[in-house]
Enzyme design. Structure first.
Site, mmCIF file in Angstrom:
data_model
loop_
_atom_site.group_PDB
_atom_site.id
_atom_site.type_symbol
_atom_site.label_atom_id
_atom_site.label_comp_id
_atom_site.label_asym_id
_atom_site.label_seq_id
_atom_site.Cartn_x
_atom_site.Cartn_y
_atom_site.Cartn_z
ATOM 1 N N ASP A 57 0.814 -1.222 0.000
ATOM 2 C CA ASP A 57 0.000 0.000 0.000
ATOM 3 C C ASP A 57 0.848 1.272 0.000
ATOM 4 O O ASP A 57 2.052 1.227 0.203
ATOM 5 C CB ASP A 57 -0.893 0.006 1.245
ATOM 6 C CG ASP A 57 -2.096 -0.912 1.056
ATOM 7 O OD1 ASP A 57 -2.322 -1.353 -0.080
ATOM 8 O OD2 ASP A 57 -2.786 -1.173 2.062
ATOM 9 N N LYS A 78 -3.345 2.968 -2.283
ATOM 10 C CA LYS A 78 -4.639 3.635 -2.315
ATOM 11 C C LYS A 78 -4.547 4.823 -1.381
ATOM 12 O O LYS A 78 -4.224 4.691 -0.223
ATOM 13 C CB LYS A 78 -5.744 2.703 -1.800
ATOM 14 C CG LYS A 78 -6.248 1.756 -2.853
ATOM 15 C CD LYS A 78 -7.290 0.848 -2.265
ATOM 16 C CE LYS A 78 -6.692 -0.008 -1.155
ATOM 17 N NZ LYS A 78 -7.671 -0.863 -0.502
ATOM 18 N N MET A 192 -8.622 8.523 9.342
ATOM 19 C CA MET A 192 -9.072 9.018 8.036
ATOM 20 C C MET A 192 -10.008 10.212 8.153
ATOM 21 O O MET A 192 -10.963 10.317 7.391
ATOM 22 C CB MET A 192 -9.792 7.901 7.264
ATOM 23 C CG MET A 192 -8.904 6.725 6.979
ATOM 24 S SD MET A 192 -9.688 5.490 5.948
ATOM 25 C CE MET A 192 -10.721 4.649 7.137
HETATM 26 N N1 SAH Z 1 -4.933 -0.409 8.726
HETATM 27 C C1 SAH Z 1 -4.386 0.853 9.152
HETATM 28 C C2 SAH Z 1 -5.343 1.996 8.976
HETATM 29 C C3 SAH Z 1 -5.736 2.234 7.563
HETATM 30 S S1 SAH Z 1 -6.764 3.621 7.362
HETATM 31 C C4 SAH Z 1 -3.925 0.744 10.599
HETATM 32 O O1 SAH Z 1 -4.210 -0.240 11.286
HETATM 33 O O2 SAH Z 1 -3.204 1.640 11.045
HETATM 34 C C5 SAH Z 1 -5.601 4.914 7.056
HETATM 35 C C6 SAH Z 1 -5.631 5.915 8.179
HETATM 36 O O3 SAH Z 1 -4.807 5.464 9.235
HETATM 37 C C7 SAH Z 1 -5.078 7.263 7.821
HETATM 38 O O4 SAH Z 1 -6.026 8.071 7.170
HETATM 39 C C8 SAH Z 1 -4.742 7.823 9.181
HETATM 40 O O5 SAH Z 1 -5.888 8.284 9.866
HETATM 41 C C9 SAH Z 1 -4.255 6.583 9.892
HETATM 42 N N2 SAH Z 1 -2.786 6.479 9.829
HETATM 43 C C10 SAH Z 1 -2.080 5.507 9.265
HETATM 44 N N3 SAH Z 1 -0.770 5.735 9.438
HETATM 45 C C11 SAH Z 1 -0.649 6.883 10.129
HETATM 46 C C12 SAH Z 1 0.436 7.645 10.626
HETATM 47 N N4 SAH Z 1 1.705 7.267 10.443
HETATM 48 N N5 SAH Z 1 0.163 8.786 11.301
HETATM 49 C C13 SAH Z 1 -1.084 9.179 11.508
HETATM 50 N N6 SAH Z 1 -2.150 8.504 11.057
HETATM 51 C C14 SAH Z 1 -1.950 7.375 10.394
#
Ligand code: SAH
Length: 522
Positions: A57, A78, A192
Site C-alpha cells: 500500500d 490507495k 481518516m
Molecule cells: N490499517 C491501518 C489503517 C488504515 S486507514 C492501521 O491499522 O493503522 C488509514 C488511516 O490510518 C489514515 O487516514 C490515518 O488516519 C491513519 N494512519 C495511518 N498511518 C498513520 C500515521 N503514520 N500517522 C497518523 N495517522 C496514520
C-alpha cells in the site's frame, strides 16, 4: 498451458516443473505496522524476507521493501483521491500471483483488519481457493497516539477505547452515532478524518460533549516528521486548519490527551525532526544512520562515494612479498584493510603473513577492521588524521614505511614522512568513485532547503557530495558535521559551514550534532 499425454484433462501438468503440478502459493496478509519501518512484527518481517512477491500500500515505508530485494514488487497504493488500483484488481492480482506458485506478501499499513479492507481480500482468496494467513500488525490507532505521548487507556481516565473511521462517502454525512460515543466516556480515536474533522467535532459537541474535553491530532505519527497538536474538542478543527495538518493523521478525543505533554518521549528525542544527510559509503553508513534515527533524526542516506579494491593489484602483491623490507605497514581506512585482507585471502594466506611488521592505523575505525581479522594496530595517533599519523610515524620509525591506501590519499601523510626523511612506498590498493545514483534527489533536497545537517567523514565524501549535487549550488545554508580538520577544510572550500568533531569517532560526531545542532546552529 496444460500438459498433453495420459493425464490430459485430468489435471494440469507443468512441463517445465519436471512434470509436477505447480503448487498454488500462499498469500500472507501482513500488517506492516504503522509509519516507522521497524514497527513490523518479527513474523511479518520473516515472511517479507522470504516471499516471492509483495503487493504493498501507499503508506508503506520504502525501507521495508528493501527487506525483500528479490521479490517482485507491486504497488497497490490507495490514497483518498487517487485510487491507483481498484480493490477487485488487487484481489485478482493476489490470486494470479498465488496461482503462479509464488509466496505472496500482501503488505498493508498498520493492521490489515483495522480499516484496511483485509477482509475483502480474504473473501476473494477464499472464493478462488487460495490458501491464506493473516499476520496482525501494530495499528496506527494505538501506535500514533503512543508516539504522541497519549496512552489510549489510563486507569481512572477511561475504561474503553473506540476506533472510528472519519471517512465520509462522497457527498454523504458521516455515519457516526455521536450520542452513543459521548455516552461511553471512552477514548475516541478517529482515523481518516482530516477533511471531516469539523463535522466530527461539531457532532460530538451537539451530542453533549464538554467543549473543554482534551483532544489532539497527530500527523505522520511514529515518523521523524511527526507533528502533534494539543487542543480541546472545541478548538481541534480550527487548530488542524491553522497548522495545515494533512493526511495521514489521527485525532484523539478524551481525558487521556491531557497526558500528552507529560508522557511525550518521542518529540523529546534530541534530534527529533532534524533532517540529516549521511554521506558515508553505503557499506559503512549503517551504524551512523541508525544511531541518528534512534535519536529522532530524519535521516537520508546518500552515499556520495563508493570504494572498490583494485584487483589485481600487482604493486601491493609485490610489496607484501618483500614485507621484510619494511618496518611499518600503515593503513588509513577500513577500506584499505579490506583490500589488503582480500589479497591475502586470494593468495591463500592469513594474518601470519603480516608477522614481524609494525601496524599503524589512522584511527579506531581502521583498528576495528584489523581486529576483525585477528590483527591489532600497534600505533594509532592521538588525533586521528593523516597529518598526525605522519608526524607520529616520523618520530618513531627508523626503517622503510609501506602505506596501503586510496589513490587520492591525503598528501599530509607523505609530506610529514618526507619532512622526517623517512623512506616510504605509497601504494594504492582501492579506488574511490563518486556515487551518483541519488544525485537528483539530493540536489532537490538541498535546493528546497530541506536539509539541516550533512555529515562528512572524509575529504573525499565532501568532494563526492559537492560533485553529485552539483558545485553550482549554494551551500551556505548547509551545515557540515565533520570528522577531521582536513575534512572540514575541504567542506569550507565549497562554502559549507562546519563543525568538527572533537575526536575522529562516530560518538564524537554524534555529540557535536546533538550539542551544536540544538544551540549554535539554529
Ligand atoms: N490499517 C491501518 C489503517 C488504515 S486507514 C492501521 O491499522 O493503522 C488509514 C488511516 O490510518 C489514515 O487516514 C490515518 O488516519 C491513519 N494512519 C495511518 N498511518 C498513520 C500515521 N503514520 N500517522 C497518523 N495517522 C496514520
Amino acid at each position: 498451458p496444460h500438459g498433453a499425454g495420459l493425464f490430459q484433462g485430468l489435471r494440469p501438468i507443468d512441463r517445465k516443473g519436471e512434470g509436477r503440478m505447480k503448487e498454488t502459493g500462499c498469500v500472507y496478509l501482513v500488517g506492516a505496522g504503522c509509519g516507522s519501518a521497524d514497527l513490523i512484527t518479527v513474523r511479518g518481517l520473516r515472511l517479507l524476507q522470504s516471499c516471492g512477491a509483495v503487493v504493498y500500500d501507499a503508506l508503506i515505508d520504502p525501507a521495508l521493501l528493501e527487506e525483500a530485494p528479490l521479490a517482485e514488487r507491486y504497488p497497490a497504493g490507495k490514497r483518498s483521491g487517487s485510487h491507483s488500483m481498484p480493490q477487485e484488481e488487487i484481489s485478482a492480482l493476489l490470486v494470479r500471483l498465488a496461482r503462479e506458485g509464488k509466496t505472496v506478501v500482501r503488505l498493508k499499513g498498520g493492521d490489515p483488519f483495522v480499516f484496511g479492507r483485509g477482509g475483502e481480500e480474504i473473501l476473494a482468496l477464499q472464493e478462488a481457493g487460495i490458501p491464506f494467513e493473516e499476520v496482525p500488525g501494530i495499528t496506527s490507532a494505538i501506535a500514533v497516539p503512543a508516539y504522541g505521548g497519549i496512552p489510549v487507556t489510563h486507569r481512572e481516565f477511561t475504561s474503553s477505547l473506540h476506533i472510528i473511521t472519519g471517512h465520509a462517502r462522497a457527498g454523504k454525512p458521516l455515519e457516526i452515532d455521536f450520542e452513543a460515543l459521548v455516552r461511553t466516556r471512552g477514548t475516541l480515536v478517529f482515523l481518516m478524518g482530516v477533511t471531516s474533522l469539523p463535522d466530527i467535532c461539531a457532532g460530538l459537541l451537539e451530542a453533549g460533549m464538554n467543549a473543554d474535553m482534551p483532544a489532539a491530532i497527530v500527523e505522520q505519527g511514529t515518523t521523524p516528521r511527526q507533528r502533534r497538536f494539543n487542543a480541546t474538542v472545541g478548538t481541534l478543527a480550527q487548530t488542524a486548519t491553522e497548522q495545515a495538518v494533512t493526511s495521514p493523521a489521527i485525532s484523539i478525543v478524551g481525558p487521556v490527551c491531557a497526558l500528552a505533554e507529560k508522557f511525550d518521549w518521542f518529540d523529546a528525542l534530541p534530534l527529533k525532526g532534524k533532517k540529516i544527510v549521511v554521506t558515508r559509503p553505503r557499506e559503512r553508513s549503517g551504524t551512523l544512520a541508525g544511531r541518528l534515527s534512534k535519536l529522532g533524526a530524519d535521516v537520508y542516506e546518500y552515499p556520495c562515494i563508493r570504494t572498490e579494491p583494485i584487483i589485481p593489484c600487482p604493486e601491493m602483491e609485490a610489496a607484501l612479498n618483500r614485507l621484510g623490507d619494511y618496518t611499518h605497514l600503515v593503513l588509513t581506512s577500513p577500506a584499505g584493510v579490506e583490500a589488503l585482507w582480500g589479497m591475502l585471502e586470494r593468495e591463500g594466506k592469513d594474518a601470519r603473513a603480516l608477522s614481524g611488521v609494525t601496524l599503524a592505523a589512522i584511527g579506531p575505525g581502521t583498528d576495528r577492521e584489523l581486529r576483525k581479522h585477528g590483527l591489532r594496530a600497534d600505533y594509532i595517533p592521538a588525533v586521528y588524521d593523516a597529518a598526525h599519523l605522519g608526524a607520529g610515524l616520523a618520530g618513531m620509525v627508523s626503517g622503510r614505511v609501506l602505506i596501503l591506501r586510496a589513490e587520492l590519499g591525503s598528501p599530509a601523510l607523505t609530506e610529514a614522512l618526507e619532512r622526517g626523511k623517512i623512506p616510504y612506498d605509497d601504494i594504492h590498493c582501492y579506488t574511490t568513485a563518486y556515487e551518483s545514483e541519488h544525485a537528483a534527489a539530493l540536489r532537490a533536497l538541498i535546493r528546497e532547503d530541506k536539509v539541516d545537517i550533512v555529515t562528512f567523514t572524509s575529504a573525499s565524501t565532501v568532494r563526492g557530495f559537492a560533485h553529485s549535487v552539483g558545485e553550482d549550488l549554494d551551500f551556505s545554508r548547509v551545515l557540515g558535521a565533520c570528522i577531521g580538520e582536513q575534512t572540514a577544510a575541504e567542506a569550507r572550500r565549497y562554502g559549507i559551514r562546519t563543525r568538527v568533531a572533537a575526536q575522529a569517532t562516530m560518538d564524537a560526531l554524534i555529540d557535536i550534532i546533538i550539542k551544536e545542532g540544538n544551540e549554535t546552529w539554529n
